[in-house]
Enzyme design. Structure first.
Site, PDB file in Angstrom:
ATOM      1  N   HIS A  94       0.856  -0.975   0.024  1.00 45.20           N
ATOM      2  CA  HIS A  94      -0.127  -0.038   0.087  1.00 45.20           C
ATOM      3  C   HIS A  94       0.939   1.046   0.156  1.00 45.20           C
ATOM      4  CE1 HIS A  94      -2.677   3.034   2.295  1.00 45.20           C
ATOM      5  NE2 HIS A  94      -3.120   2.680   1.134  1.00 45.20           N
ATOM      6  N   GLU A 122       2.140   1.797  -3.456  1.00 49.35           N
ATOM      7  CA  GLU A 122       1.033   2.344  -4.406  1.00 49.35           C
ATOM      8  C   GLU A 122       1.041   3.774  -3.969  1.00 49.35           C
ATOM      9  OE1 GLU A 122      -3.139   3.867  -3.592  1.00 49.35           O
ATOM     10  OE2 GLU A 122      -2.940   1.663  -3.137  1.00 49.35           O
ATOM     11  N   HIS A 123       1.205   4.712  -2.955  1.00 52.56           N
ATOM     12  CA  HIS A 123       1.269   5.833  -2.849  1.00 52.56           C
ATOM     13  C   HIS A 123       2.360   6.455  -3.428  1.00 52.56           C
ATOM     14  CE1 HIS A 123      -1.689   6.806   0.617  1.00 52.56           C
ATOM     15  NE2 HIS A 123      -1.976   5.744   0.301  1.00 52.56           N
ATOM     16  N   GLU A 136      -3.805   7.692   7.583  1.00 55.99           N
ATOM     17  CA  GLU A 136      -4.773   6.983   6.908  1.00 55.99           C
ATOM     18  C   GLU A 136      -5.116   5.779   7.810  1.00 55.99           C
ATOM     19  OE1 GLU A 136      -5.601   4.436   2.992  1.00 55.99           O
ATOM     20  OE2 GLU A 136      -3.841   5.826   2.984  1.00 55.99           O
TER      21      GLU A 136
END
Length: 455
Positions: A66, A69-70, A146
């Site tokens: 994840h 991905e950022h 997040e």
């Protein structure tokens, strides 16, 4: 009613494969390209799927898929940070990305003549990403925030995460997509660099294009932009087979919340792991019998009938990469307790084990499946999503075309058989959320139980 249902199912089974011709290609470097024609509008959906997600990770680096991905939006030498999104926007398009347990995907929606722009940008960052520590230090803080917002401040999401880590001992299904906070706090840029170099390669990627395109022209474009990218030696992760569960597991989560909640899950196979091909489809029908609209048993008996629940649901995904869970969850209504709701859910399970479902219920589920399958064809994005999802978990995209037919073939006896075989206490994990007082002036975040995380 049954005659209309049969006609509808026949229509859907003919319509689904005919909805758009699908063409499949493979480049010399291993990249797979799947193109589906949909000429209703001058629009194209372009998606790049990498076969890597949270279930590929291990303790110490959870959340790395994840975080990467950022970082994929932080630029290359040819397209520095911020240019990717700006270029797509200037060309009238939209773009985003998401990470799940089994894959990471990047997508754009553009006017059809702009497809080369998508391919150029995606091919560039597939192998040429610049991972800079300064950008990493900023982004890892974004991801940690997040996590606080999506999990730690959401009582049901927090309960779901604890539940998943209890239900599985060995299987990497237990790893949260967002990652454990300690692993995020100790993540290093080198962790991302190694992950990127290992998994972000053409021979571990699927490019899916759906829209108003000519397939051979798309293939030429793919060769132009992707064929020069070097493949990697992809070593699949070692199998982490879950040992047989020997009895029910129970946990209690105490967190600030306004209402109690419970979630329970039974170990269940998926299409990729099932010994009998029909079982996952029967489990899918079973979930819809329990929770498939206003006429489902949970709504009829628990929400409107006994009013023991303010909400109750069932969930199952036959397309996961690894064996998972058949889920039940709910929130008790009024003065009813979690224990009362749990017993009501168990009664529903026992009833499905003891008595075959009615033909009327089967017809309702199958009619709904047909309607949804036909409706989903309206979305080019969803068509691409289904192709990419199946291919990314190691299944054939053609299985999507078989779905209606397979569901239609499920019998009441098969639904009862999977209920008896898999909804058993030896394979059960139960979690309950006990609310703690809310801080003064603080409102809980909206409920969530995990899932994909997007850019």
């Amino acid at each position: 009613m049954r005659r209309l249902l049969a006609a509808g199912l026949l229509l859907a089974s003919q319509l689904l494969p005919a909805a758009g011709v699908v063409h499949e290609y493979q480049l010399d470097n291993g990249l797979k390209l799947i193109v589906k024609e949909d000429h209703r509008a001058p629009v194209v959906i372009s998606q790049v799927w990498y076969k890597v997600g949270a279930s590929y990770e291990h303790d110490g680096i959870t959340g790395v898929s994840h975080v990467l991905e950022h970082m994929m939006f932080k630029g290359t030498d040819a397209h520095p940070a911020g240019q990717f999104s700006r270029i797509i926007s200037e060309n009238g398009g939209s773009e985003n990305a998401f990470t799940s347990k089994d894959y990471t995907a990047y997508f754009q929606k553009l006017e059809k003549s702009r497809l080369p722009i998508s391919f150029e940008l995606e091919a560039d960052r597939m192998r040429n990403l610049n991972l800079q520590d300064e950008e990493f230090q900023k982004e890892i803080k974004v991801v940690m925030e997040e996590r606080r917002l999506r999990t730690e401040d959401k009582p049901t999401a927090l309960t779901y995460e604890q539940f998943g880590a209890t239900a599985f001992i060995s299987s990497s299904v237990r790893i949260p997509t967002i990652g454990w906070m300690n692993d995020l706090e100790n993540m290093q840029l080198d962790d991302l660099q190694r992950w990127y170099e290992r998994w972000y390669a053409p021979n571990n990627a699927i490019v899916v294009v759906v829209g108003d395109v000519e397939p051979d022209e798309v293939f030429k474009l793919a060769k132009k932009y992707f064929v020069s990218l070097k493949p990697e030696v992809i070593m699949p992760p070692k199998p982490r087979i879950e040992p047989p569960q020997k009895g029910r597991r129970d946990i209690t989560v105490r967190a600030p919340a306004e209402v109690p909640y419970t979630i329970m899950g039974y170990k269940a196979p998926v299409l990729a792991t099932a010994g009998e091909r029909w079982e996952p489809y029967a489990l899918e029908v079973l979930a819809n019998i329990m929770d498939g609209g206003d006429s489902s048993r949970f709504t009829r008996d628990l929400v409107r009938g006994s009013q023991v629940a303010s909400s109750a649901g069932a969930g199952y995904d036959l397309y996961d990469r690894q064996a998972g869970l058949f889920l039940l969850d709910g929130t008790p209504a009024g003065s009813h307790s979690v224990a009362e709701l749990q017993e009501a859910l168990f009664r529903q399970v026992r009833q499905l084990q003891d008595e075959p479902v009615t033909e009327a219920e089967l017809s309702r589920v199958k009619t709904t499946v047909v309607a949804n399958a036909v409706y989903e064809l309206d979305s080019a994005f969803y068509q691409a999503m289904k192709i990419g999802q199946l291919e990314a978990v190691g299944l054939d995209w053609r299985l999507a075309d078989e779905y209606v037919e397979r569901i239609n073939a499920v019998t009441a006896a098969q639904v009862q058989a999977v209920a008896k075989k898999y909804l058993v206490e030896e394979a059960l994990t139960v979690a309950r959320l006990d609310p703690l007082p809310m801080e003064t002036g603080r409102q809980p975040s909206a409920n969530s139980s995990g899932g994909a995380h997007g850019h």
